[in-house]
Structure formats: C-alpha cells, structure tokens
Design an enzyme around this catalytic site. Structure first.
Site, PDB file in Angstrom:
ATOM      1  N   ASP A   8     -24.937  37.770  20.015  1.00 50.63           N
ATOM      2  CA  ASP A   8     -24.473  36.408  19.814  1.00 50.63           C
ATOM      3  C   ASP A   8     -25.287  35.827  18.654  1.00 50.63           C
ATOM      4  O   ASP A   8     -26.277  36.426  18.215  1.00 50.63           O
ATOM      5  CB  ASP A   8     -24.690  35.617  21.104  1.00 50.63           C
ATOM      6  CG  ASP A   8     -24.376  34.145  20.955  1.00 50.63           C
ATOM      7  OD1 ASP A   8     -23.295  33.814  20.445  1.00 50.63           O
ATOM      8  OD2 ASP A   8     -25.236  33.329  21.334  1.00 50.63           O
ATOM      9  N   ASP A  10     -25.783  31.712  17.832  1.00 53.19           N
ATOM     10  CA  ASP A  10     -26.487  30.505  18.254  1.00 53.19           C
ATOM     11  C   ASP A  10     -27.293  30.749  19.521  1.00 53.19           C
ATOM     12  O   ASP A  10     -26.730  31.149  20.548  1.00 53.19           O
ATOM     13  CB  ASP A  10     -25.484  29.376  18.531  1.00 53.19           C
ATOM     14  CG  ASP A  10     -24.947  28.740  17.276  1.00 53.19           C
ATOM     15  OD1 ASP A  10     -25.664  27.904  16.696  1.00 53.19           O
ATOM     16  OD2 ASP A  10     -23.822  29.074  16.876  1.00 53.19           O
TER      17      ASP A  10
END
Length: 216
Positions: A8, A10
């Site tokens: 991922d 953020d």
C-alpha cells in the site's frame, strides 16, 4: 515460494495520515465541521474521497462533492514535500532487489497523489504494476483490487506478501488470499489483527518482518 511483495502507499510506505488529517480539518471548517482525531480515524482515514464526502456532507451535490475532493487533494499536494518514508523502507527495497523479487503498489490514493508521492520519495520507477483504485474501477476493501495486482504480476496468492496499514486494505489483501502484515502507523494494532493481518509491526525495521522474509 515468495516471488513478489505488494505494498500500500498511504500509511505503509509513507505516513501521510497526519498531513491528511491536517488538511481535512482545514477544509471542513468551511462547511462548519470541526473534526477530531477520533472522527478522522473512524469516518475518513483510508476511505475514497467521494464516499467519505457523501457520508459526512450528504447535502452536497455530485459536482460539489467532486470540487471539494479536488480542492482537498490539491491542498495535500501543496504540502507533500514534507513527507518522509516509513522507517526501514530503504532496507526492504534493497532486499527485494538482492533477491530479484517483483514489487507492486496497490492504493486507493488519487492518481495525482500517487505520482507526486512516489516522486517525492524517489520511487517513481520502483513498482510494476501500480494499481490505483480510481483507475481500476474498484477500491479497497474489495479483494478485486489485489486480485487484479496478482493477475498483472502473474503470480498465485501464496507467492505474494502484502504490507498494509488500514483495516480496509488488510481486508482487501486477505480477501484475495495473500498473507498480509499490518503496519501500525495510523491504526490500532488490534484493529489490524481483527481485519485479518497475520502480524502487526510498527515499521519495516521490526525484526519480525525480517524473520518472516528470511524464512520465505
């Protein structure tokens, strides 16, 4: 056998939540909303902007929703130069290169944010594929986003390992059948375990990460 690591963006590679919180707090004041960290964590963090805005400002038209989302993200990008990678990222990047592992990025972040953050972090060429929710037409927690990444990598779920920081992201990856490690940069570790994380660590320097990688 491990052949790819999926990340991922953020909260996983870079702890953007403090900046997102700051910007949301700023822009929502114009709508008479004073939010705190608890509100942000439960109603905003990890969500897609159109759905977040529809939830907290249902009176806005579709056009107004879009305009607010665009303004919020533009303001975020103005401040993004202050972002730093999560501790230990350089080590895991070097490790994937040493062992010739594939790297993918799977994110709900808006495409302009993805491009800018990767540039700020010096990671523009680090991932192939880059799977962005708004381009893919599906978003976390839907497992389809990670299944799409697996297809692009041409690997089976058991050949991958995911690092995620949010319950929604973990549900997406685990739902696609991929072993997932939670990065507790933005959410309570218990919430990440409850979402299905195999283990939870504070960042990439944690020895549990390296014990898992060395044993893979």
């Amino acid at each position: 056998m491990l052949t790819a690591i999926l990340f991922d963006l953020d909260g996983t590679l870079v702890n953007t939540d403090p900046l997102h919180y700051r910007v949301w707090k700023e822009v929502l004041k114009d709508y008479g909303l004073e939010i705190d960290q608890k509100f942000y964590d439960s109603r905003i963090s990890g969500g897609l902007n159109p759905l977040v805005i529809k939830d907290i400002l249902p009176e806005l038209s579709e056009t107004e929703n879009y305009q607010l989302a665009e303004y919020k993200e533009a303001r975020f990008r103005e401040l993004a130069s202050e972002l730093k990678p999560v501790a230990g990222w350089e080590r895991i990047l070097a490790w994937t290169e040493e062992f010739n592992l594939k790297r993918a990025l799977v994110t709900n972040a808006p495409p302009k944010n993805v491009e800018l953050m990767l540039s700020v972090l010096g990671l523009t060429e680090a991932f192939n594929p880059v799977v962005v929710a708004s381009n893919a037409g599906v978003s976390k927690p839907d497992p389809a986003l990670y299944r799409m990444a697996l297809n692009l990598l041409d690997i089976a779920p058991e050949q991958g390992l995911v690092f995620e920081d949010s319950p929604a992201g973990i549900r997406s990856a685990v739902g696609a059948g991929i072993l997932t490690i939670g990065i507790a940069s933005t959410h309570n570790p218990q919430a990440l375990l409850a979402a299905g994380a195999f283990n939870v660590v504070p960042d990439f320097t944690d020895e549990q990460v390296w014990n898992l990688l060395r044993g893979s």
